[in-house]
Write an enzyme that holds these catalytic residues in place. Structure first.
Site: not given
Ligand code: FPP
Length: 282
Positions: A35, A39, A80, A83, A212
């Site tokens: 996560d 940010r 998820s 998402n 989550s």
């Molecule tokens: C959460 O950060 C992250 C995600 C929903 C996506 C995770 C994806 C990656 C790390 C890149 C692609 C994955 C692979 C396996 C190649 P957020 O966007 O919710 O962050 P925030 O809470 O700060 O807005």
């Protein structure tokens, strides 16, 4: 573990933490809620997708380190079922990044003997993403090192619903519906993670104190490690620190401390006699 120590430089922060680890008490399975990409991007005035792009580098490092440590399984929460509520351009950007990651990482997965398994409702993903995932899953299927679960369009509740529906479907097919008995072993055997040990350690980056909808069944006894670090900044040293902290925890699985020698913890059957139960406690 030996493999990891060979690639680290003595005296560097990651080496210092790695040398504190007990190789006999490593977690078999680590799960991570990645996560904080958004940010990380906002702090730099970048579009969110650049946060995800930076997050891919952390994915590569963490996967490689877990394999070098000799872990049995690593499960990463990449997308998820909730998402889908994000803006379309962000979702499409995530699919592009995922396809890019799969293409670029295949040689590394093969070299490190890693088996990649995507878990979740994959049938709802765009056709190109499904194709790429199935291709990498097929090509890594015979690898016998670490298993890398990528949770994509994953939800802990939908996983349980799917498991129960599969059990019902199979029982109907075999004409056993009336005698179908639901047991913990039965449910575990029908989860996407069937055959993989439950996570010992669940890491969440960026400070939120939530699970989550991630691996709800499997994390029943996992140790939780939450760090304020945003996912793109999560590095090898912090992964090793999380494992170090895990090794300092005492896991009781609902029992008592193994080290307890107190006479108060020993059997005292007289305390169960009726008069004893009426004794004032203080
Ligand atoms: C959460 O950060 C992250 C995600 C929903 C996506 C995770 C994806 C990656 C790390 C890149 C692609 C994955 C692979 C396996 C190649 P957020 O966007 O919710 O962050 P925030 O809470 O700060 O807005």
């Amino acid at each position: 573990m030996k493999e990891l120590l060979q690639v680290l430089t003595p005296g560097e922060p990651d080496w210092l933490v790695a040398t504190q680890l007990d190789p006999k008490r490593l977690p078999a399975h680590v799960a991570i809620i990645m996560d904080g990409n958004g940010r990380w991007a906002r702090q730099r005035n970048y579009p969110r997708i650049l946060g995800h792009k930076a997050g891919v580098n952390s994915v590569r490092k963490v996967v490689e380190t877990c394999a070098q440590l000799g872990l049995e399984a690593l499960t990463l929460y990449a997308f998820s079922v909730e998402n889908w509520k994000r803006p379309r351009h962000e979702i499409e950007g995530l699919w592009r990044l995922l396809r890019f990651y799969l293409k670029r990482e295949l040689p590394n997965l093969m070299r490190n003997d890693i088996q990649l398994v995507a878990i979740g409702r994959l049938e709802s993903l765009p056709a190109g993403v499904q194709e790429e995932l199935h291709s990498v899953m097929d090509q890594t299927a015979c690898n016998r090192g670490m298993r890398l679960n990528l949770a994509i369009n994953y939800g802990g509740r939908t996983e349980l619903v799917d498991a129960v529906n599969t059990m019902l479907y199979n029982a109907r097919l075999e004409g056993n519906l009336d005698s179908l008995e639901i047991t913990e072993e039965g449910i575990a055997a029908h989860l996407y993670t069937a055959g993989v040990k439950d996570p010992d350690l669940l890491i969440r980056t960026s400070g939120e104190l939530r699970v989550s909808n991630f691996l709800l069944w499997q994390i029943a006894y996992a140790e939780l490690y939450v760090t304020e670090t945003l996912w793109p900044d999560f590095n090898r040293t912090e992964l090793l620190e999380a494992i170090c902290e895990y090794q300092n925890r005492e896991r009781r699985f609902g029992g008592l401390a193994r080290t307890s020698t107190s006479s108060l913890d020993q059997p005292a059957s007289f305390l169960l006699e009726e008069e004893a139960l009426e004794l004032p406690l203080a």
